[in-house]
Design a protein around this motif. Structure first.
Motif, short mmCIF file in Angstrom:
data_model
loop_
_atom_site.label_atom_id
_atom_site.label_comp_id
_atom_site.label_asym_id
_atom_site.label_seq_id
_atom_site.Cartn_x
_atom_site.Cartn_y
_atom_site.Cartn_z
N UNK A 166 0.94 -1.32 0.08
CA UNK A 166 -0.01 -0.12 0.07
C UNK A 166 0.91 1.24 0.06
N UNK A 167 0.89 2.23 -0.94
CA UNK A 167 1.62 3.31 -0.98
C UNK A 167 0.83 4.56 -1.37
N UNK A 168 1.39 5.67 -1.16
CA UNK A 168 0.83 6.89 -1.66
C UNK A 168 1.85 7.70 -2.36
N UNK A 169 1.13 8.39 -3.49
CA UNK A 169 2.24 8.79 -4.62
C UNK A 169 1.73 10.31 -4.25
N UNK A 170 2.99 11.08 -4.27
CA UNK A 170 2.76 12.58 -4.07
C UNK A 170 3.02 13.29 -5.53
N UNK A 171 2.54 14.55 -5.44
CA UNK A 171 2.58 15.26 -6.79
C UNK A 171 3.96 15.78 -7.15
N UNK A 172 4.79 15.66 -6.11
CA UNK A 172 6.31 16.15 -6.29
C UNK A 172 7.15 14.93 -6.79
N UNK A 173 6.19 13.83 -6.95
CA UNK A 173 7.30 12.70 -7.35
C UNK A 173 7.72 11.73 -6.60
N UNK A 174 7.38 12.04 -5.22
CA UNK A 174 7.95 11.22 -4.01
C UNK A 174 6.94 10.03 -3.75
N UNK A 175 7.28 9.00 -3.20
CA UNK A 175 6.42 7.93 -3.03
C UNK A 175 6.82 7.34 -1.49
N UNK A 176 5.39 7.14 -0.48
CA UNK A 176 5.74 6.72 0.61
C UNK A 176 4.93 5.37 0.81
N UNK A 177 5.44 4.32 1.32
CA UNK A 177 4.80 2.89 1.71
C UNK A 177 4.29 3.17 2.86
N UNK A 178 2.89 2.64 2.71
CA UNK A 178 2.20 2.59 4.11
C UNK A 178 2.26 1.35 4.71
N UNK A 179 2.11 0.04 3.92
CA UNK A 179 2.16 -1.30 4.41
C UNK A 179 2.05 -2.26 3.49
N UNK A 180 2.36 -3.38 3.83
CA UNK A 180 1.92 -4.60 2.94
C UNK A 180 0.28 -4.72 2.92
N UNK A 181 -0.35 -4.97 1.72
CA UNK A 181 -1.86 -4.91 1.68
C UNK A 181 -2.12 -5.97 2.45
N UNK A 182 -1.48 -7.34 2.62
CA UNK A 182 -1.98 -8.52 3.18
C UNK A 182 -1.77 -8.43 4.67
N UNK A 183 -0.99 -7.37 5.12
CA UNK A 183 -0.70 -7.28 6.52
C UNK A 183 -1.48 -6.16 7.49
N UNK A 184 -2.33 -5.47 6.30
CA UNK A 184 -3.33 -4.34 6.85
C UNK A 184 -4.45 -5.10 7.82
N UNK A 185 -4.57 -4.36 8.89
CA UNK A 185 -5.53 -4.59 10.00
C UNK A 185 -6.64 -3.82 9.76
N UNK A 186 -8.01 -4.44 9.67
CA UNK A 186 -9.24 -3.73 9.72
C UNK A 186 -9.90 -4.24 11.15
N UNK A 187 -9.82 -2.88 11.78
CA UNK A 187 -10.71 -3.07 13.15
C UNK A 187 -11.70 -2.30 13.12
N UNK A 188 -13.10 -2.68 13.58
CA UNK A 188 -14.14 -1.83 13.87
C UNK A 188 -14.38 -1.07 12.48
#
Length: 555
Positions: free
Chosen positions: A440-462
């Motif tokens: 899971x990533x976020x793309x910024x308009x200035x060309x930089x990328x940030x990884x949030x986490x593994x898709x399969x590791x994401x936790x969904x609570x409530x």
């Protein structure tokens, strides 16, 4: 460079700047050995191998494989070695003979090794003598056409070779593993009598879209799969990496520390490909867990670049002897393989005076996808896409998302694998040819990328999304926490609850202290409901924590 099209985010790397038309890894290595003949190529345990020697030994090994074994171009050849000098000799020699390398973790159990050999259709193997028993068990189920064995010091001169061999036997404390019947010593395959061109013609296999390496994934989310990396894939990624680092590292003048496994694609591309192509000197560390020997090596060998991962940076910073080293020549520290913890990055910079350059990649992309520009490093970001690489993020339905929206990262580029070996049911690409990363990533308009986490590791609570990396970052910022891992566990009320595993620096640390620490820094639903304290955490071959193993243990 970024492009906005109806609010859909797309990042594109710059054009690749190169006039070199090399289409084979062997062409790259031959050119490097000729250009840098008198430069040091690799060092290990006090022995330095120069490019001239590397060229001669790889030719001998190739000649032996062609003339004295039944292996044919395109056959798969497994290399089961730790970080020792025989690794680059064997790999480049086997590639000269037209073989496909299967990099194998020497810590694998016999069952894991058998699975990989069976899946890849391995016909030959080079194995370190400390792993003979496991390979012998594999051979009972799967006979091979060619077995080569090697000791720790086969490329050292006497009496140093004898001393190292005696040391290994003392460590084994009498647990001597008998030779495998029909096997050949690597020293025999490198004898001087093979200083001649092979009698057969050079194989036509071994260029362009031909497979060069079957690189098995780390298995962090399931059974390891063999990524088919072609000559063109690996050469492209070598060039892409070089384009980013060329302003920092000088050709033929750098000493690069290589403590991570050379059989892992991260070190393979950076040290065996990029390091050789630029005529630089890689120092191989056989066992980075042996901190005393590791630090002694660093003290003896002034170095200018260090390639590592988060746990290794953290472990070294805890060593007083490491912090007292001379870092005046160190100008590049690179982190990959997993997320870099901000607290660890700060400690490394305080200890060495050198900031950590973070990048991102996957086995399936040879591996580099993004790198922080050395002159514009941003903590928490994996940088910008490397040359000729395109990125987008998508939702669960495959729709392209906009900037600053978290979604699954998808990649296109010349470094992207040809596919998975013998695994047609595994769909890595979508209909438009984008490789789905699972991150899971976020793309910024200035060309930089940030990884949030593994898709399969994401936790969904409530109904709320919790990314383990964020919680782990908060936990490891506590002065008494050495390491942390966070997973989601089934919960009747909330669907999943957040559970944390902690390696503490002090026996005095308790769950309530950590719970209070997290409440002050995280939204309530992100705070772990339970804490388990451990002496260590399960890891893969480069030190990445295996959250999947923790989940399996707890279910």
């Amino acid at each position: 460079m970024s492009r906005d099209d109806d609010s859909k985010a797309l990042l594109e790397g710059p054009a690749l700047k190169t006039t070199d038309q090399a289409d084979s890894i062997i062409e790259v290595i031959e050119h490097a050995c000729e250009r840098f003949a008198d430069h040091a190529a690799f060092s290990c345990l006090g022995r330095t191998l120069y490019y001239r020697e590397l060229d001669r030994l790889t030719r001998r090994f190739a000649t032996w494989l062609i003339e004295e074994t039944p292996l044919e171009p395109g056959d798969r050849f497994a290399v089961v070695l730790p970080n020792i000098l025989q690794y680059p000799v064997a790999v480049f020699g086997a590639l000269r003979a037209g073989l496909v390398i299967v990099n194998t973790n020497p810590l694998y159990s016999a069952d894991e090794m058998h699975h990989q050999f069976e899946d890849a259709g391995v016909r030959g193997v080079l194995v370190f003598e400390g792993m003979l028993n496991r390979v012998r068990q594999v051979l009972e189920r799967r006979p091979l056409a060619c077995v080569v064995t090697t000791g720790i010091a086969d490329l050292h001169q006497t009496p140093r070779r004898w001393a190292l061999q005696l040391g290994m036997r003392w460590k084994a404390r009498g647990r001597h593993e008998p030779a495998i019947p029909g096997s050949v010593s690597m020293r025999h395959t490198l004898r001087g009598a093979l200083d001649r061109p092979a009698s057969q013609e050079q194989p036509c296999w071994g260029r362009g879209d031909d497979p060069a390496v079957l690189q098995y994934t780390g298995g962090t989310t399931g059974t390891p799969k063999g990524a088919i990396l072609t000559h063109r894939n690996l050469i492209a990624n070598m060039r892409q990496t070089g384009q980013v680092l060329s302003d920092v590292l000088e050709v033929g003048r750098e000493v690069i520390i290589a403590p991570l496994p050379v059989y892992h694609i991260y070190t393979f591309t950076v040290n065996c490909m990029f390091g050789c192509e630029t005529g630089n000197h890689s120092v191989l560390i056989p066992d980075p867990r042996d901190m005393k020997r590791f630090i002694r090596t660093l003290k003896k060998q002034p170095f200018s670049a260090f390639i590592g991962v988060n746990p290794l940076f953290a472990a070294l910073c805890r060593q007083k002897a490491f912090c007292q080293l001379d870092f005046s020549r160190l100008k590049l520290s690179v982190s990959g393989g997993m997320a870099l913890n901000n607290t660890v990055a700060e400690r490394w910079e305080q200890a060495t005076g050198c900031r950590v350059l973070e990048g991102y990649g996957m086995t399936e992309t040879s591996p580099v996808v993004c790198v922080n520009p050395p002159d514009d490093m941003r903590p928490g970001y994996i940088g910008r896409p490397v040359a000729d690489t395109s990125l987008r993020v998508v939702d669960d339905e495959g729709r392209t998302l906009g900037y600053d929206e978290p979604g699954e990262l998808c990649v296109k580029g010349p470094q992207v694998m040809a596919g998975y070996w013998c695994c047609k049911e595994e769909k890595a690409f979508d209909a438009d040819g984008w490789l789905h990363s699972g991150d899971i990533a976020v793309l910024s308009r200035d060309g930089f990328v940030r990884i949030v986490d593994r898709k399969k590791d994401m936790i969904v609570t409530s109904g709320f999304n919790v990314y383990p990396n964020e919680v782990e970052e908060v936990l490891t910022a506590h002065p008494q926490v050495s390491e942390a891992a966070v997973i989601g566990m089934p919960d009747e009320e909330s669907g999943e609850r957040v559970q944390a595993y902690i390696v503490a620096r002090s026996d005095q640390l308790d769950a309530e202290t950590l719970r209070k620490w997290c409440r002050e820094r995280l939204t309530g639903y992100k705070v772990p409901r339970s804490f388990e304290f451990r002496h260590d955490l399960p890891r893969n071959n480069v030190g990445k924590i295996l959250r999947r193993s923790l989940r399996d243990e707890s279910l």
